[in-house]
Design an enzyme around this catalytic site. Sequence first.
Site, mmCIF file in Angstrom:
data_model
loop_
_atom_site.group_PDB
_atom_site.id
_atom_site.type_symbol
_atom_site.label_atom_id
_atom_site.label_comp_id
_atom_site.label_asym_id
_atom_site.label_seq_id
_atom_site.Cartn_x
_atom_site.Cartn_y
_atom_site.Cartn_z
ATOM 1 N N LYS A 19 12.230 -10.402 -24.542
ATOM 2 C CA LYS A 19 13.160 -10.288 -23.526
ATOM 3 C C LYS A 19 12.325 -9.389 -22.550
ATOM 4 O O LYS A 19 12.182 -9.554 -21.351
ATOM 5 C CB LYS A 19 14.327 -9.711 -23.925
ATOM 6 C CG LYS A 19 15.383 -9.443 -22.540
ATOM 7 C CD LYS A 19 16.550 -9.077 -23.108
ATOM 8 C CE LYS A 19 16.942 -7.663 -23.748
ATOM 9 N NZ LYS A 19 17.180 -6.720 -22.789
ATOM 10 N N SER A 20 11.696 -8.323 -22.901
ATOM 11 C CA SER A 20 11.109 -7.449 -22.107
ATOM 12 C C SER A 20 9.886 -8.105 -21.186
ATOM 13 O O SER A 20 9.312 -7.829 -20.239
ATOM 14 C CB SER A 20 10.495 -5.918 -22.806
ATOM 15 O OG SER A 20 11.543 -5.358 -23.290
ATOM 16 N N ARG A 24 9.237 -8.907 -17.378
ATOM 17 C CA ARG A 24 7.864 -8.717 -16.479
ATOM 18 C C ARG A 24 7.158 -9.773 -16.122
ATOM 19 O O ARG A 24 6.396 -9.839 -15.229
ATOM 20 C CB ARG A 24 7.298 -7.736 -17.374
ATOM 21 C CG ARG A 24 7.588 -6.396 -17.624
ATOM 22 C CD ARG A 24 7.464 -5.624 -18.921
ATOM 23 N NE ARG A 24 8.014 -4.159 -19.094
ATOM 24 C CZ ARG A 24 9.279 -3.892 -19.101
ATOM 25 N NH1 ARG A 24 10.113 -4.951 -19.809
ATOM 26 N NH2 ARG A 24 9.440 -2.464 -19.555
ATOM 27 N N GLY A 92 19.801 -3.954 -17.804
ATOM 28 C CA GLY A 92 19.153 -2.672 -17.223
ATOM 29 C C GLY A 92 17.692 -2.859 -16.865
ATOM 30 O O GLY A 92 17.517 -1.967 -16.000
ATOM 31 N N ARG A 120 26.003 2.726 -16.193
ATOM 32 C CA ARG A 120 24.813 3.451 -17.022
ATOM 33 C C ARG A 120 24.015 4.091 -15.691
ATOM 34 O O ARG A 120 24.066 3.996 -14.714
ATOM 35 C CB ARG A 120 23.865 2.066 -17.341
ATOM 36 C CG ARG A 120 24.527 1.233 -18.281
ATOM 37 C CD ARG A 120 23.909 0.140 -18.792
ATOM 38 N NE ARG A 120 22.555 0.512 -19.759
ATOM 39 C CZ ARG A 120 21.782 -0.142 -20.092
ATOM 40 N NH1 ARG A 120 21.723 -1.450 -20.235
ATOM 41 N NH2 ARG A 120 20.525 0.449 -20.788
ATOM 42 N N SER A 168 11.440 6.375 -21.803
ATOM 43 C CA SER A 168 12.049 5.025 -21.476
ATOM 44 C C SER A 168 10.949 4.132 -20.771
ATOM 45 O O SER A 168 10.635 4.357 -19.684
ATOM 46 C CB SER A 168 13.325 5.582 -20.687
ATOM 47 O OG SER A 168 13.656 4.460 -19.890
ATOM 48 N N ASP A 316 16.295 -0.374 -29.806
ATOM 49 C CA ASP A 316 17.091 -1.346 -29.660
ATOM 50 C C ASP A 316 17.636 -2.065 -31.030
ATOM 51 O O ASP A 316 18.590 -2.851 -31.171
ATOM 52 C CB ASP A 316 16.670 -2.619 -28.936
ATOM 53 C CG ASP A 316 16.640 -2.207 -27.439
ATOM 54 O OD1 ASP A 316 17.133 -1.495 -26.929
ATOM 55 O OD2 ASP A 316 15.826 -3.069 -26.992
ATOM 56 N N ARG A 347 26.436 2.812 -28.200
ATOM 57 C CA ARG A 347 26.210 1.945 -29.644
ATOM 58 C C ARG A 347 26.493 2.873 -30.787
ATOM 59 O O ARG A 347 26.656 2.573 -31.852
ATOM 60 C CB ARG A 347 24.783 1.521 -29.514
ATOM 61 C CG ARG A 347 24.719 0.333 -28.692
ATOM 62 C CD ARG A 347 23.162 -0.192 -28.721
ATOM 63 N NE ARG A 347 23.386 -1.354 -27.956
ATOM 64 C CZ ARG A 347 21.979 -1.793 -27.361
ATOM 65 N NH1 ARG A 347 20.906 -1.395 -27.691
ATOM 66 N NH2 ARG A 347 22.227 -3.165 -26.566
HETATM 67 C C1 S3P Z 1 13.491 -2.137 -22.184
HETATM 68 C C2 S3P Z 1 13.273 -0.853 -22.680
HETATM 69 C C3 S3P Z 1 14.332 -0.033 -23.250
HETATM 70 C C4 S3P Z 1 15.168 -1.095 -24.042
HETATM 71 C C5 S3P Z 1 15.602 -2.202 -23.339
HETATM 72 C C6 S3P Z 1 14.472 -3.089 -22.950
HETATM 73 C C7 S3P Z 1 12.352 -2.690 -21.438
HETATM 74 O O1 S3P Z 1 15.224 0.771 -22.603
HETATM 75 O O2 S3P Z 1 16.358 -0.494 -24.491
HETATM 76 O O3 S3P Z 1 16.570 -3.250 -24.168
HETATM 77 O O4 S3P Z 1 12.299 -4.100 -21.095
HETATM 78 O O5 S3P Z 1 11.693 -1.851 -20.771
HETATM 79 P P1 S3P Z 1 14.819 2.132 -22.276
HETATM 80 O O6 S3P Z 1 13.458 2.026 -21.635
HETATM 81 O O7 S3P Z 1 15.644 2.628 -21.210
HETATM 82 O O8 S3P Z 1 14.947 2.970 -23.442
#
Ligand code: S3P
Length: 426
Positions: A19-20, A24, A92, A120, A168, A316, A347
């Site tokens: 996903k991340s 990007r 997010g 959030r 983060s 996560d 959570r």
């Molecule tokens: C993510 C970073 C994490 C993670 C989220 C995806 C990302 O959040 O919990 O599911 O893709 O950068 P944080 O960076 O706020 O911890």
Amino acid sequence: MIVKRTGPLKGTMTVPGDKSISHRAIMLGALSEGITEINNFLMGEDCLSTISCFRRLGISIEIAGNNRVTVHGKGLDGLMAPNDVLDVGNSGTTIRLLSGILCGQKFSSVITGDSSIQQRPMGRIITPLNQMGADIKSVSENQKAPLIINGTHFNGLKGIHHHSPVASAQIKSCVLLAGLYADNETKVTEPALSRNHTELMLSEFGASVTVNNYTASVLPRPRLTGRKIRVPGDISSAAYFIAAALIVPNSELRIEKVGINPTRDGIINVCRMMGGDINLENIRKDGGEYVADILVRHSNLKGIEICGSIIPTLIDEIPIIAVLSCFAEGKTIIKDAWELRVKESDRIEVMVRNLSNMGADITATEDGMIINGGRTLHGTVIDSKKDHRIAMSFAVAGLVADGETNIIDDECVNISYPGFFEAIAQ
Ligand code: S3P
């Protein structure tokens, strides 16, 4: 969804794309010159939200079968003013990273998402972006979405050195992406290393990125060039199957082509520390990211303490680790995980309430939980709070619990793992 006790999990599988990395790839593809072809893109709702936001910003993006996406990048200054509010849905990552990019544009925009996103914390990105000279604020002045971002017009942004109070990747990436539009170098120092996909991918696309311990820096105004990307399988999705194979007796499962970036592999380390039989095979590098096949066998687990700098590498996965701990001998203590309180749901609260309802011995703390393993879990009704990682964690718990585990609002799994229940059934 109703889940019942199962026999052993056996066979070979893959999980959907990370996903991340998928988010990007769209973002950097859009800011590059030329075509970016993404293979094994995650067609989950969060990543589709990123696509729809960039389409609204004037980027042409084609989705083909086989999880292939083509982005027609227009360069650093190619985005166009959106004709409507940008809606990130539940994502997010989209709202925080895209806000960094929007702060560098000459046009204004409004960005928001669903009711969970609107709860959030956004102050963590508003503060550094304001320090860079960006005009970003919360519409309701509560440091939450909707956010209104006014274009920088003549001045552009200032490069800063941001010391983030939280490890983060979303904060770090937001500031680094804004830094592409700054007048000088932009640096972010974090208290521990969070996932580094932005740094890796920015370098792959041609930006000048330097990393020194917990500090990442980017030079402004790079010329990014479109490229081919193969997204590895998402270790956060593989985690549910790793856990299931560990706790369902006689299981032996091979999960192929999973990303094992060291800023994401905390789940493997923790499972091994708990006594899990996990082997990484065929480790190779694929487009800047390490990938492996993960072989997992049923194991007798023991409780451990999980805290400190490992937390961002498995942030996560803590819901599924909580489930695993219920099947481990002895006490598991999870600390330093305050961030869990501000994810898609709280959570800590949601895991403790639902696992207690199943009969687990689990207590919430301010920054984590304490679990005494070894009690038999009983199926019950699970309120997922529409949080995908909660729903998937309880699907795994249900494979070993007595009776039926009935997960409410189970369609939220589509946020990160479309086809999750079909994969479990298979
Ligand atoms: C993510 C970073 C994490 C993670 C989220 C995806 C990302 O959040 O919990 O599911 O893709 O950068 P944080 O960076 O706020 O911890």
